[in-house]
Design a protein around this motif. Structure first.
Motif, short mmCIF file in Angstrom:
data_model
loop_
_atom_site.label_atom_id
_atom_site.label_comp_id
_atom_site.label_asym_id
_atom_site.label_seq_id
_atom_site.Cartn_x
_atom_site.Cartn_y
_atom_site.Cartn_z
N GLU A 9 73.32 -34.18 -3.90
CA GLU A 9 73.24 -33.04 -4.83
C GLU A 9 72.18 -33.29 -5.90
O GLU A 9 71.37 -32.40 -6.22
N ARG A 10 72.17 -34.51 -6.46
CA ARG A 10 71.19 -34.84 -7.49
C ARG A 10 69.78 -34.87 -6.92
O ARG A 10 68.82 -34.39 -7.56
N ARG A 11 69.63 -35.41 -5.71
CA ARG A 11 68.31 -35.45 -5.08
C ARG A 11 67.79 -34.03 -4.84
O ARG A 11 66.61 -33.75 -5.08
N ARG A 13 68.56 -31.41 -6.53
CA ARG A 13 68.22 -30.84 -7.84
C ARG A 13 66.86 -31.34 -8.31
O ARG A 13 66.06 -30.57 -8.84
N LEU A 14 66.59 -32.60 -8.09
CA LEU A 14 65.30 -33.17 -8.49
C LEU A 14 64.17 -32.60 -7.65
O LEU A 14 63.07 -32.36 -8.15
N GLY A 16 64.12 -29.62 -6.45
CA GLY A 16 63.90 -28.29 -7.03
C GLY A 16 63.10 -28.37 -8.31
O GLY A 16 62.25 -27.52 -8.58
N ARG A 17 63.34 -29.42 -9.11
CA ARG A 17 62.60 -29.60 -10.35
C ARG A 17 61.13 -29.87 -10.06
O ARG A 17 60.24 -29.35 -10.75
N THR A 137 60.92 -37.25 -13.73
CA THR A 137 61.46 -36.78 -12.45
C THR A 137 61.04 -37.69 -11.31
O THR A 137 61.86 -38.08 -10.47
N PRO A 219 72.61 -36.61 -15.29
CA PRO A 219 72.38 -35.28 -14.71
C PRO A 219 72.21 -34.23 -15.77
O PRO A 219 72.75 -34.35 -16.85
#
Length: 219
Positions: A9-11, A13-14, A16-17, A137, A219
């Motif tokens: 999930e965090r990956r 999100r990153l 997407g960033r 990031t 996060p």
């Protein structure tokens, strides 16, 4: 949290960033390039033209990152993407050096450029925050290509400051040579960053970014 321990999930999100940063970078630099190249051509400013070309190269660098992160496994394309960014640095250094020599020899004599001063100031306001955001990031992702792209933005900060000084000295004191000196300083910086990117040796040139090594990313 290291790249190896990132949750899916965090990956995501990153990732997407990174895509947002790339979109913003491309949009900003297309506008910046048009203004800087036009103003540089009108003022015969080697430094300002170099600034505009750096914006073009930043677009190419961001596009390489965008391409990488559309792949199924972006990490597999790290080395190739970093090499592309390294070549972009070298191309910028070569052009700036030739243009600065032409100015030194009197083939081109820079004129005053209020528009150039304005775009350099705008870049100094916008780029530091964007570079920090992208480097952070990339550090969390463990992505050398994203960190290398952030160094493109950092070079833009150096370039903006150097170009601004050269333009102001020429405008205030009619020191035409200051423009060429400013351009050559940027060329040296570009070569240094290109060598580091080519080797995959991505280190932060700003102390504030070095602190990220010791900062726990949340996060």
């Amino acid at each position: 949290m290291s790249a190896a321990t990132l949750t899916d999930e965090r990956r995501a999100r990153l990732h997407g960033r990174v895509k947002f940063i790339v979109f913003f970078t491309i949009t900003w630099n297309v506008i910046e390039a048009i203004i800087a190249l036009s103003a540089g051509a009108l003022a015969s400013s080697a430094a300002l033209i170099g600034f505009g070309l750096d914006s073009v190269i930043e677009v190419a660098s961001a596009a390489a990152i965008a391409w990488q992160f559309t792949r199924k496994d972006p990490e597999l394309w790290e080395k190739a993407t970093v090499r592309i960014i390294g070549v972009a640095f070298f191309a910028l250094a070569a052009y700036i050096t030739v243009d600065a020599i032409l100015a030194f020899t009197g083939v081109r004599e820079p004129e005053h450029s209020p528009v150039g001063i304005g775009i350099a100031v705008a870049s100094l306001i916008v780029m530091p925050g964007l570079a920090w955001f992208e480097f952070r990031t990339g550090r969390e992702l463990g992505s050398k290509s994203v960190q290398a792209d952030a160094k493109q933005l950092l070079l833009c900060i150096y370039l903006s400051g150097t170009v601004l000084i050269g333009l102001l000295l020429n405008s205030l004191f009619e020191w035409a040579w200051a423009d060429s000196v400013a351009a050559l300083v940027v060329a040296v910086l570009a070569i240094r960053e290109g060598i580091e990117a080519w080797r995959g040796d991505i280190e932060s040139p700003l102390e504030v970014l070095e602190d990220l090594d010791h900062e726990e990313v949340t996060p």
